[in-house]
Scaffold this motif. Structure first.
Motif, mmCIF file in Angstrom:
data_model
loop_
_atom_site.group_PDB
_atom_site.id
_atom_site.type_symbol
_atom_site.label_atom_id
_atom_site.label_comp_id
_atom_site.label_asym_id
_atom_site.label_seq_id
_atom_site.Cartn_x
_atom_site.Cartn_y
_atom_site.Cartn_z
ATOM 1 N N LEU A 152 -9.458 -22.223 4.381
ATOM 2 C CA LEU A 152 -10.513 -22.519 3.404
ATOM 3 C C LEU A 152 -11.738 -21.625 3.564
ATOM 4 C CD1 LEU A 152 -10.337 -26.418 3.485
ATOM 5 C CD2 LEU A 152 -9.603 -24.928 1.611
ATOM 6 N N SER A 153 -11.852 -20.965 4.704
ATOM 7 C CA SER A 153 -12.991 -20.063 4.902
ATOM 8 C C SER A 153 -12.797 -18.736 4.178
ATOM 9 C CB SER A 153 -13.203 -19.810 6.399
ATOM 10 O OG SER A 153 -12.119 -19.064 6.949
ATOM 11 N N LYS A 154 -11.599 -18.500 3.667
ATOM 12 C CA LYS A 154 -11.317 -17.252 2.947
ATOM 13 C C LYS A 154 -11.677 -17.398 1.466
ATOM 14 C CE LYS A 154 -9.923 -15.784 6.768
ATOM 15 N NZ LYS A 154 -10.875 -14.958 7.522
ATOM 16 N N LYS A 155 -12.667 -16.670 1.035
ATOM 17 C CA LYS A 155 -13.148 -16.778 -0.342
ATOM 18 C C LYS A 155 -12.114 -16.301 -1.363
ATOM 19 C CE LYS A 155 -17.964 -16.228 1.070
ATOM 20 N NZ LYS A 155 -19.218 -15.441 0.927
ATOM 21 N N LYS A 156 -11.182 -15.474 -0.933
ATOM 22 C CA LYS A 156 -10.167 -14.969 -1.849
ATOM 23 C C LYS A 156 -8.925 -15.868 -1.907
ATOM 24 C CE LYS A 156 -11.523 -10.126 -1.228
ATOM 25 N NZ LYS A 156 -11.073 -8.756 -0.840
ATOM 26 N N MET A 157 -8.945 -16.989 -1.213
ATOM 27 C CA MET A 157 -7.806 -17.887 -1.218
ATOM 28 C C MET A 157 -7.614 -18.489 -2.606
ATOM 29 S SD MET A 157 -7.344 -21.475 0.851
ATOM 30 C CE MET A 157 -6.071 -22.637 0.373
ATOM 31 N N PRO A 158 -6.415 -18.405 -3.196
ATOM 32 C CA PRO A 158 -6.178 -18.983 -4.527
ATOM 33 C C PRO A 158 -6.374 -20.503 -4.529
ATOM 34 C CG PRO A 158 -4.424 -17.468 -3.915
ATOM 35 C CD PRO A 158 -5.248 -17.677 -2.690
ATOM 36 N N GLY A 159 -7.141 -21.015 -5.480
ATOM 37 C CA GLY A 159 -7.366 -22.449 -5.589
ATOM 38 C C GLY A 159 -8.277 -23.025 -4.525
ATOM 39 N N ARG A 160 -9.063 -22.158 -3.883
ATOM 40 C CA ARG A 160 -9.923 -22.604 -2.778
ATOM 41 C C ARG A 160 -10.896 -23.683 -3.227
ATOM 42 N NH1 ARG A 160 -15.035 -20.644 -1.140
ATOM 43 N NH2 ARG A 160 -15.520 -21.011 1.072
ATOM 44 N N ASN A 161 -11.576 -23.488 -4.326
ATOM 45 C CA ASN A 161 -12.569 -24.468 -4.793
ATOM 46 C C ASN A 161 -11.921 -25.805 -5.160
ATOM 47 O OD1 ASN A 161 -14.662 -22.623 -4.490
ATOM 48 N ND2 ASN A 161 -14.454 -21.850 -6.585
ATOM 49 N N LEU A 162 -10.715 -25.747 -5.720
ATOM 50 C CA LEU A 162 -10.006 -26.978 -6.065
ATOM 51 C C LEU A 162 -9.647 -27.768 -4.803
ATOM 52 C CD1 LEU A 162 -8.560 -28.868 -8.033
ATOM 53 C CD2 LEU A 162 -6.549 -27.383 -7.860
ATOM 54 N N LEU A 180 -13.452 -30.937 9.575
ATOM 55 C CA LEU A 180 -12.826 -29.801 8.892
ATOM 56 C C LEU A 180 -13.863 -28.940 8.188
ATOM 57 C CD1 LEU A 180 -10.219 -28.370 7.835
ATOM 58 C CD2 LEU A 180 -10.285 -29.955 5.908
ATOM 59 N N ILE A 181 -14.815 -29.567 7.523
ATOM 60 C CA ILE A 181 -15.832 -28.821 6.789
ATOM 61 C C ILE A 181 -16.732 -28.037 7.733
ATOM 62 C CG2 ILE A 181 -17.876 -29.078 5.315
ATOM 63 C CD1 ILE A 181 -16.452 -31.405 3.966
ATOM 64 N N ILE A 182 -17.101 -28.652 8.866
ATOM 65 C CA ILE A 182 -17.949 -27.944 9.833
ATOM 66 C C ILE A 182 -17.217 -26.740 10.404
ATOM 67 C CG2 ILE A 182 -19.131 -28.144 12.045
ATOM 68 C CD1 ILE A 182 -19.702 -31.036 11.415
ATOM 69 N N MET A 183 -15.940 -26.901 10.726
ATOM 70 C CA MET A 183 -15.161 -25.765 11.219
ATOM 71 C C MET A 183 -15.064 -24.672 10.171
ATOM 72 S SD MET A 183 -11.950 -27.293 13.360
ATOM 73 C CE MET A 183 -12.104 -28.808 14.286
ATOM 74 N N LYS A 184 -14.850 -25.079 8.921
ATOM 75 C CA LYS A 184 -14.752 -24.099 7.839
ATOM 76 C C LYS A 184 -16.042 -23.297 7.712
ATOM 77 C CE LYS A 184 -15.944 -24.631 3.851
ATOM 78 N NZ LYS A 184 -17.081 -24.135 2.991
ATOM 79 N N ASN A 185 -17.162 -23.978 7.786
ATOM 80 C CA ASN A 185 -18.456 -23.286 7.694
ATOM 81 C C ASN A 185 -18.675 -22.347 8.874
ATOM 82 O OD1 ASN A 185 -19.018 -24.650 5.317
ATOM 83 N ND2 ASN A 185 -20.183 -26.258 6.319
ATOM 84 N N TYR A 186 -18.209 -22.755 10.040
ATOM 85 C CA TYR A 186 -18.349 -21.894 11.215
ATOM 86 C C TYR A 186 -17.507 -20.628 11.058
ATOM 87 C CZ TYR A 186 -18.042 -20.271 16.034
ATOM 88 O OH TYR A 186 -18.078 -19.494 17.158
ATOM 89 N N PHE A 187 -16.254 -20.781 10.630
ATOM 90 C CA PHE A 187 -15.392 -19.612 10.441
ATOM 91 C C PHE A 187 -15.935 -18.698 9.349
ATOM 92 C CE2 PHE A 187 -11.599 -22.306 12.026
ATOM 93 C CZ PHE A 187 -11.901 -21.977 13.331
ATOM 94 N N THR A 188 -16.532 -19.292 8.314
ATOM 95 C CA THR A 188 -17.109 -18.488 7.233
ATOM 96 C C THR A 188 -18.245 -17.620 7.741
ATOM 97 O OG1 THR A 188 -16.521 -20.197 5.610
ATOM 98 C CG2 THR A 188 -18.174 -18.572 4.943
ATOM 99 N N GLY A 189 -18.994 -18.124 8.718
ATOM 100 C CA GLY A 189 -20.144 -17.392 9.238
ATOM 101 C C GLY A 189 -19.806 -16.297 10.224
ATOM 102 N N LEU A 190 -18.550 -16.173 10.629
ATOM 103 C CA LEU A 190 -18.171 -15.117 11.563
ATOM 104 C C LEU A 190 -18.180 -13.756 10.858
ATOM 105 C CD1 LEU A 190 -15.200 -16.827 13.469
ATOM 106 C CD2 LEU A 190 -17.550 -16.516 14.249
ATOM 107 N N PRO A 191 -18.519 -12.689 11.566
ATOM 108 C CA PRO A 191 -18.566 -11.354 10.950
ATOM 109 C C PRO A 191 -17.207 -10.942 10.373
ATOM 110 C CG PRO A 191 -19.634 -11.342 13.105
ATOM 111 C CD PRO A 191 -18.950 -12.659 12.979
ATOM 112 N N GLU A 192 -17.220 -10.484 9.133
ATOM 113 C CA GLU A 192 -15.974 -10.042 8.499
ATOM 114 C C GLU A 192 -15.429 -8.778 9.140
ATOM 115 O OE1 GLU A 192 -16.551 -9.653 4.348
ATOM 116 O OE2 GLU A 192 -17.070 -11.765 4.019
ATOM 117 N N ALA A 193 -16.295 -8.019 9.821
ATOM 118 C CA ALA A 193 -15.854 -6.767 10.442
ATOM 119 C C ALA A 193 -14.805 -7.013 11.513
ATOM 120 C CB ALA A 193 -17.054 -6.039 11.050
ATOM 121 N N LEU A 194 -14.834 -8.182 12.139
ATOM 122 C CA LEU A 194 -13.843 -8.496 13.167
ATOM 123 C C LEU A 194 -12.437 -8.514 12.581
ATOM 124 C CD1 LEU A 194 -15.688 -11.397 15.054
ATOM 125 C CD2 LEU A 194 -15.310 -9.073 15.883
ATOM 126 N N GLU A 195 -12.301 -9.159 11.425
ATOM 127 C CA GLU A 195 -10.989 -9.239 10.798
ATOM 128 C C GLU A 195 -10.589 -7.903 10.176
ATOM 129 O OE1 GLU A 195 -10.144 -12.542 8.329
ATOM 130 O OE2 GLU A 195 -11.544 -13.881 9.345
#
Length: 295
Positions: free
Chosen positions: A101-111, A156-171
């Motif tokens: 869920l931390s991936k903004k490009k995930m299909p249907g993420r908002n749903l 789950l939501i707190i973990m998602k927010n934490y993963f979202t805040g990690l630098p994208e350069a790592l991936e």
């Protein structure tokens, strides 16, 4: 004179601050200490002084009554099994779901996020949940204490927010080297996320250890009762003076007071899970500070 002049002075505010927090710490520790003392004291001494600091005479009658129950060891094994398997399953599903869920490009993420958030405000109710558990074959099984509460939405939501805040350069750098999502999660994300992983492992572990509601609702076989439900039943049932004298001390005029047993059960329930805390403390302290320091 130079040494005396360089000595650090303690300001009145620091004295007040330290004193205030010492008092707060004592006020927080005293109720727990009082529970332990009451579980070890004679009931008559407790009635005379409910807020005692130390027992006048230590007695183990309440603990003898609890551990005299033949089902205690079986219930403890059930609780340990539920705690280990439930915590592992909860963390596996929560970490995987949060990372996806931390991936903004995930299909249907908002749903998916909307559907997950709905579960925080609406519930099917006791009867539909009971019928569902029975229809899918989980009734009167250990799984009834594991699967219905597999994921905590808030965690789950707190973990998602934490993963979202990690630098994208790592991936991005890992993908350049040919790593896929599973490799990135296991070898990059999880190692740098140990504070929050340990924090929610502890949270899930405490939740599982304290499990009794689902067991009361869905478990009919007393051999599958978790420790918390067994201890609850010890408090609720069979506490008349006659039954205590018959069941516990037939050759004695004494009986164990309900209040002593309540406190003893509280001690028995919290000590095992408290022992785990020191091993996670350093990670837990960092996890609590997640987001408080800006890098």
């Amino acid at each position: 004179m130079a040494a005396a002049g360089s000595r650090k002075k303690i300001s009145p505010f620091s004295i007040f601050n330290y004193s205030f927090f010492v008092i707060v710490a004592l006020l927080m520790v005293f109720p727990l200490w009082n529970v332990i003392v009451i579980s070890l004291t004679d009931y008559q001494d407790y009635v005379a002084n409910p807020l005692m600091l130390f027992p006048k005479e230590i007695t183990m009658e309440a603990y003898d009554y609890i551990f005299a129950n033949d089902d205690l060891l079986t219930s403890l094994k059930v609780t340990v099994m539920v705690t280990i398997t439930g915590t592992f399953g909860s963390m596996l599903c929560s970490v995987a779901g949060a990372y996806a869920l931390s991936k903004k490009k995930m299909p249907g993420r908002n749903l998916f996020l909307t559907l997950i958030l709905v579960t925080m405000f609406f519930n099917g109710g006791i009867v539909p949940n009971f019928l569902l558990i029975k229809d899918i074959g989980l009734y009167d099984t250990i799984g009834a204490m594991v699967f219905p509460t597999m994921i905590n939405t808030w965690y789950l939501i707190i973990m998602k927010n934490y993963f979202t805040g990690l630098p994208e350069a790592l991936e991005e750098s890992a993908r350049i080297d040919g790593a896929n999502d599973i490799t990135i999660l296991l070898r990059i994300i999880l190692p740098i996320s140990m504070p929050i992983i340990a924090t929610f492992t502890l949270f899930y572990g405490v939740d599982r250890w304290n499990e009794w509601w689902n067991a009361m609702m869905y478990i009919n076989d007393t051999r599958k009762y978790p420790l918390q439900l067994l201890l609850r039943n010890l408090i609720v049932k069979n506490f008349s003076s006659a039954s205590m004298a018959t069941a516990y001390a037939q050759d004695s005029a004494q009986f164990v007071a309900k209040e002593n047993i309540k406190m003893a059960t509280a001690v028995v329930a919290i000590v095992p899970i408290t022992v785990v805390y020191p091993f996670l403390q350093k990670y837990f302290a960092k996890g609590v500070m997640v987001g408080a320091i800006k890098s």
